[in-house]
Motif scaffolding. Structure first.
Motif, PDB file in Angstrom:
ATOM      1  N   LEU A 168       0.827  -1.210   0.000  1.00 19.58           N
ATOM      2  CA  LEU A 168       0.000   0.000   0.000  1.00 19.58           C
ATOM      3  C   LEU A 168       0.861   1.260   0.000  1.00 19.58           C
ATOM      4  O   LEU A 168       0.532   2.244  -0.677  1.00 19.58           O
ATOM      5  N   THR A 169       1.953   1.230   0.738  1.00 22.41           N
ATOM      6  CA  THR A 169       2.861   2.371   0.758  1.00 22.41           C
ATOM      7  C   THR A 169       3.471   2.597  -0.621  1.00 22.41           C
ATOM      8  O   THR A 169       3.539   3.730  -1.110  1.00 22.41           O
ATOM      9  N   LEU A 170       3.892   1.523  -1.257  1.00 19.36           N
ATOM     10  CA  LEU A 170       4.459   1.632  -2.601  1.00 19.36           C
ATOM     11  C   LEU A 170       3.419   2.134  -3.597  1.00 19.36           C
ATOM     12  O   LEU A 170       3.730   2.936  -4.484  1.00 19.36           O
ATOM     13  N   TYR A 171       2.169   1.688  -3.442  1.00 18.18           N
ATOM     14  CA  TYR A 171       1.079   2.170  -4.299  1.00 18.18           C
ATOM     15  C   TYR A 171       0.902   3.677  -4.120  1.00 18.18           C
ATOM     16  O   TYR A 171       0.766   4.419  -5.093  1.00 18.18           O
ATOM     17  N   SER A 172       0.939   4.122  -2.883  1.00 16.72           N
ATOM     18  CA  SER A 172       0.792   5.549  -2.613  1.00 16.72           C
ATOM     19  C   SER A 172       1.942   6.350  -3.232  1.00 16.72           C
ATOM     20  O   SER A 172       1.716   7.396  -3.845  1.00 16.72           O
ATOM     21  N   LEU A 173       3.153   5.859  -3.088  1.00 14.58           N
ATOM     22  CA  LEU A 173       4.298   6.534  -3.699  1.00 14.58           C
ATOM     23  C   LEU A 173       4.164   6.574  -5.213  1.00 14.58           C
ATOM     24  O   LEU A 173       4.470   7.592  -5.847  1.00 14.58           O
ATOM     25  N   MET A 174       3.708   5.467  -5.797  1.00 17.02           N
ATOM     26  CA  MET A 174       3.535   5.409  -7.245  1.00 17.02           C
ATOM     27  C   MET A 174       2.504   6.439  -7.704  1.00 17.02           C
ATOM     28  O   MET A 174       2.729   7.156  -8.673  1.00 17.02           O
ATOM     29  N   LEU A 216      13.895   1.709  11.425  1.00 20.39           N
ATOM     30  CA  LEU A 216      12.984   1.880  10.304  1.00 20.39           C
ATOM     31  C   LEU A 216      11.841   0.865  10.367  1.00 20.39           C
ATOM     32  O   LEU A 216      10.695   1.198  10.098  1.00 20.39           O
ATOM     33  N   THR A 217      12.159  -0.349  10.756  1.00 21.03           N
ATOM     34  CA  THR A 217      11.134  -1.382  10.900  1.00 21.03           C
ATOM     35  C   THR A 217      10.128  -0.978  11.978  1.00 21.03           C
ATOM     36  O   THR A 217       8.918  -1.097  11.786  1.00 21.03           O
ATOM     37  N   LEU A 218      10.614  -0.491  13.101  1.00 19.31           N
ATOM     38  CA  LEU A 218       9.718  -0.049  14.183  1.00 19.31           C
ATOM     39  C   LEU A 218       8.843   1.119  13.732  1.00 19.31           C
ATOM     40  O   LEU A 218       7.632   1.148  14.015  1.00 19.31           O
ATOM     41  N   LEU A 219       9.438   2.087  13.041  1.00 19.20           N
ATOM     42  CA  LEU A 219       8.660   3.229  12.559  1.00 19.20           C
ATOM     43  C   LEU A 219       7.600   2.793  11.553  1.00 19.20           C
ATOM     44  O   LEU A 219       6.454   3.258  11.608  1.00 19.20           O
ATOM     45  N   ALA A 220       7.974   1.909  10.629  1.00 12.58           N
ATOM     46  CA  ALA A 220       7.010   1.424   9.636  1.00 12.58           C
ATOM     47  C   ALA A 220       5.879   0.685  10.319  1.00 12.58           C
ATOM     48  O   ALA A 220       4.701   0.894   9.998  1.00 12.58           O
ATOM     49  N   ASP A 221       6.196  -0.173  11.278  1.00 11.50           N
ATOM     50  CA  ASP A 221       5.149  -0.921  11.977  1.00 11.50           C
ATOM     51  C   ASP A 221       4.199   0.007  12.736  1.00 11.50           C
ATOM     52  O   ASP A 221       2.985  -0.214  12.750  1.00 11.50           O
ATOM     53  N   ARG A 222       4.735   1.037  13.355  1.00  7.45           N
ATOM     54  CA  ARG A 222       3.865   2.007  14.044  1.00  7.45           C
ATOM     55  C   ARG A 222       2.946   2.709  13.053  1.00  7.45           C
ATOM     56  O   ARG A 222       1.761   2.903  13.315  1.00  7.45           O
ATOM     57  N   LEU A 223       3.509   3.106  11.925  1.00  2.00           N
ATOM     58  CA  LEU A 223       2.709   3.752  10.891  1.00  2.00           C
ATOM     59  C   LEU A 223       1.623   2.807  10.392  1.00  2.00           C
ATOM     60  O   LEU A 223       0.463   3.189  10.259  1.00  2.00           O
ATOM     61  N   TYR A 224       1.984   1.566  10.126  1.00  2.00           N
ATOM     62  CA  TYR A 224       1.040   0.590   9.588  1.00  2.00           C
ATOM     63  C   TYR A 224      -0.082   0.272  10.580  1.00  2.00           C
ATOM     64  O   TYR A 224      -1.171  -0.094  10.185  1.00  2.00           O
ATOM     65  N   VAL A 253      -4.502   3.045   6.033  1.00  2.00           N
ATOM     66  CA  VAL A 253      -4.983   2.475   4.756  1.00  2.00           C
ATOM     67  C   VAL A 253      -5.836   3.471   3.974  1.00  2.00           C
ATOM     68  O   VAL A 253      -5.567   3.727   2.801  1.00  2.00           O
ATOM     69  N   PRO A 254      -6.859   4.088   4.589  1.00  2.00           N
ATOM     70  CA  PRO A 254      -7.643   5.050   3.794  1.00  2.00           C
ATOM     71  C   PRO A 254      -6.824   6.233   3.289  1.00  2.00           C
ATOM     72  O   PRO A 254      -6.997   6.667   2.161  1.00  2.00           O
ATOM     73  N   ARG A 255      -5.914   6.744   4.126  1.00  2.00           N
ATOM     74  CA  ARG A 255      -5.107   7.886   3.706  1.00  2.00           C
ATOM     75  C   ARG A 255      -4.199   7.519   2.534  1.00  2.00           C
ATOM     76  O   ARG A 255      -4.025   8.302   1.605  1.00  2.00           O
ATOM     77  N   VAL A 256      -3.622   6.344   2.585  1.00  2.00           N
ATOM     78  CA  VAL A 256      -2.691   5.930   1.533  1.00  2.00           C
ATOM     79  C   VAL A 256      -3.418   5.648   0.231  1.00  2.00           C
ATOM     80  O   VAL A 256      -3.013   6.091  -0.836  1.00  2.00           O
ATOM     81  N   VAL A 257      -4.491   4.921   0.299  1.00  2.00           N
ATOM     82  CA  VAL A 257      -5.192   4.507  -0.912  1.00  2.00           C
ATOM     83  C   VAL A 257      -5.963   5.658  -1.540  1.00  2.00           C
ATOM     84  O   VAL A 257      -6.029   5.779  -2.766  1.00  2.00           O
TER      85      VAL A 257
END
Length: 115
Positions: free
Chosen positions: A41-47, A95-103, A109-113
């Motif tokens: 989902l993050t990669l989709y948002s970046l794309m 970075l893993t901890l930050l990503a997990d907190r974000l996820y 999900v709604p913000r990214v998509v």
């Protein structure tokens, strides 16, 4: 700026691309289902963001198939190549901890998509 997701050619291209990403089986085994799904989902948002920036730079109000292809190419080169992507989380536990907190954020999900 509008991401033209109603274009049949663009939709077909993205469907095939994400099918390829899933079948490639690199995101889920390396990072688990939860992190793999959210990373997609993050990669989709970046794309989407990259495609919109490209269209904006060309003075257009909506993206085209060429914008989407260029964005996917950039995402693949810079973020998804297996050698680079796997090392990203291995090199930095922070970075893993930050990503997990974000996820885990309820609105992620709604913000990214929908962005």
């Amino acid at each position: 700026m509008r991401f033209a997701d109603d274009d049949p050619q663009g939709a077909d291209f993205l469907r095939e691309y994400w099918r390829h990403v899933i079948v490639r089986k690199t995101l889920t085994p390396m990072h688990g289902v939860f992190r793999g799904y959210h990373t997609m989902l993050t990669l989709y948002s970046l794309m989407k963001w990259i495609a919109k920036q490209r269209a904006f730079g060309d003075g257009r109000a909506a993206t085209t198939l060429d914008d989407v292809r260029a964005a996917v190419r950039l995402i693949e080169q810079r973020f998804v190549l297996p050698a680079q992507f796997a090392r990203l989380f291995e090199l930095s536990p922070v970075l893993t901890l930050l990503a997990d907190r974000l996820y885990r954020e309820r609105g992620f999900v709604p913000r990214v998509v929908l962005s």
